[in-house]
Write an enzyme that holds these catalytic residues in place. Structure first.
Site, PDB file in Angstrom:
ATOM      1  N   SER A  52      38.452  37.548  41.871  1.00  0.00           N
ATOM      2  CA  SER A  52      37.284  36.906  40.871  1.00  0.00           C
ATOM      3  C   SER A  52      36.955  34.954  40.739  1.00  0.00           C
ATOM      4  O   SER A  52      35.713  34.623  40.409  1.00  0.00           O
ATOM      5  CB  SER A  52      37.749  36.608  39.353  1.00  0.00           C
ATOM      6  N   ASP A  90      45.275  38.580  44.661  1.00  0.00           N
ATOM      7  CA  ASP A  90      44.134  39.772  44.793  1.00  0.00           C
ATOM      8  C   ASP A  90      43.849  39.543  46.322  1.00  0.00           C
ATOM      9  O   ASP A  90      43.986  39.431  46.530  1.00  0.00           O
ATOM     10  CB  ASP A  90      43.443  39.151  43.796  1.00  0.00           C
ATOM     11  N   LYS A 119      47.749  42.146  44.816  1.00  0.00           N
ATOM     12  CA  LYS A 119      47.426  43.370  44.058  1.00  0.00           C
ATOM     13  C   LYS A 119      46.057  44.063  45.044  1.00  0.00           C
ATOM     14  O   LYS A 119      45.115  43.347  45.612  1.00  0.00           O
ATOM     15  CB  LYS A 119      46.842  42.589  42.580  1.00  0.00           C
ATOM     16  N   GLU A 121      43.306  47.698  44.685  1.00  0.00           N
ATOM     17  CA  GLU A 121      42.026  47.638  44.050  1.00  0.00           C
ATOM     18  C   GLU A 121      41.824  49.388  44.730  1.00  0.00           C
ATOM     19  O   GLU A 121      42.050  49.394  46.013  1.00  0.00           O
ATOM     20  CB  GLU A 121      41.055  47.697  43.584  1.00  0.00           C
ATOM     21  N   GLU A 189      41.417  48.501  34.121  1.00  0.00           N
ATOM     22  CA  GLU A 189      40.355  47.125  33.719  1.00  0.00           C
ATOM     23  C   GLU A 189      38.751  48.685  33.033  1.00  0.00           C
ATOM     24  O   GLU A 189      38.879  48.973  34.191  1.00  0.00           O
ATOM     25  CB  GLU A 189      39.484  46.535  34.888  1.00  0.00           C
TER      26      GLU A 189
HETATM   27  O1  KIV Z   1      39.979  39.280  40.368  1.00  0.00           O
HETATM   28  C1  KIV Z   1      40.664  39.411  39.236  1.00  0.00           C
HETATM   29  O2  KIV Z   1      40.481  38.671  38.153  1.00  0.00           O
HETATM   30  C2  KIV Z   1      41.204  40.423  38.536  1.00  0.00           C
HETATM   31  C3  KIV Z   1      41.367  40.520  36.999  1.00  0.00           C
HETATM   32  C4  KIV Z   1      40.254  40.497  36.130  1.00  0.00           C
HETATM   33  C5  KIV Z   1      42.291  42.284  37.000  1.00  0.00           C
HETATM   34  O3  KIV Z   1      41.434  41.003  39.404  1.00  0.00           O
END
Ligand code: KIV
Length: 300
Positions: A52, A90, A119, A121, A189
């Site tokens: 994000s 992420d 993380k 997806e 989410e």
């Molecule tokens: O990138 C992000 O902020 C996310 C969260 C919303 C879980 O993946």
């Protein structure tokens, strides 16, 4: 006298997994040194260096443009700012989509940048293989299903997922597949509360919700949303705990007004002065004597 708060232990992926059913997990995103310091000092269990970043920090319309290099740069800053929280990097779009080998290498770069987990997806069969390979490289993986923003084009927009029984059933199966693959936790989410409750009951790993209702084992929100720092679209599931954008603008307007009316800086409290009156007198005398102290380059 206030008693100092005892130093908290550095959070690890196994510690997060063990929190299931014992204490709720508080997770925030963080993107740089100051946001990591504040969120860590506030007591976040997990700091996610979220992709994000693309939207709330870099100004892109979605998360697809952010690169591994961008993410690593910000991960390093978060690592420098956080003492206690578990740091999860992420993995951005295309960093785990091309081949298993490339995915493991990219995941490893997050660990080398100081993250303790990554993380990823999605949970289709090929993704599960990739996740297993990353886990095989001793890298803890947090899963993420429901609205997976990197699939925004395939999903046709940022929409609630699992509204009907068939989609919900698929998401339940995906959650179980991620648990079996070995993920230590799972982000849900934008899914209905009822489905999040069912998944949370079904799996033995903690679920961390964002727009997934109150039954999850933990909750995550984007730093800029919680603090009201982002004036773009704010989703329904966000609760703002501050109006930082408005407060920051007010503060900056006050500074600029003080500059323009000459009230900043104060010559006593906000300025420096010569070592002594004697030194000041010597400076005046030197100036009045004339002569050149430093030869300046001549303009052509
Ligand atoms: O990138 C992000 O902020 C996310 C969260 C919303 C879980 O993946």
């Amino acid at each position: 006298m206030t008693t100092p708060t005892p130093a908290r232990k550095k959070v690890t992926a196994p510690m997060i997994r063990a929190m299931k059913g014992k204490s709720r997990i508080g997770m925030l995103t963080a993107y740089d040194y100051p946001s990591a310091r504040v969120a860590d000092a506030a007591g976040a269990d997990i700091l996610l260096v979220g992709d994000s970043l693309a939207m709330v920090v870099l100004g892109y319309p979605d998360t697809l443009s952010v690169t591994v290099e961008d993410m690593l740069h910000h991960t390093r800053a978060v690592v420098r700012g956080a003492k206690t929280a578990l740091i999860v990097g992420d993995m951005p779009y295309l960093s785990y989509h091309v081949s298993v080998e490339e995915s493991v290498r990219n995941a490893g770069r997050f660990i080398q940048a100081g993250a303790q987990a990554v993380k990823v997806e999605g949970a289709k069969a090929s993704r599960i293989k990739t996740i297993e390979a990353i886990l095989d490289a001793e890298i803890p993986v947090m899963g993420h299903i429901g609205l997976t923003p990197q699939s925004v084009n395939a999903l046709g927009g940022f929409k609630l997922q699992g509204k009907n029984a068939d989609d919900a059933r698929r998401l339940l199966d995906e959650a179980v597949a991620l648990e079996r693959a070995g993920c230590f936790s799972l982000v849900l989410e934008c899914v209905p509360s009822e489905l999040a409750a069912m998944i949370t009951e079904q799996v033995t790993i903690p679920t961390i919700g964002i727009g997934a209702g109150p039954s999850c084992d933990g909750q995550v929100l984007v730093y800029h949303d919680v603090l009201g720092m982002y004036d773009g679209h704010t989703p329904k599931f966000v609760r703002k705990y501050a109006n930082a954008a408005a407060d920051l603008q007010k503060a900056l307007e006050a500074f600029l007004s003080d500059v323009r009316d000459g009230s900043f800086p104060n010559d006593e409290s906000e300025s420096f002065h010569m070592a002594s009156d004697e030194e000041l007198k010597r400076l005046y005398a030197a100036r009045d004597e004339g002569g050149v102290v430093v030869e300046m380059p001549k303009a052509n």
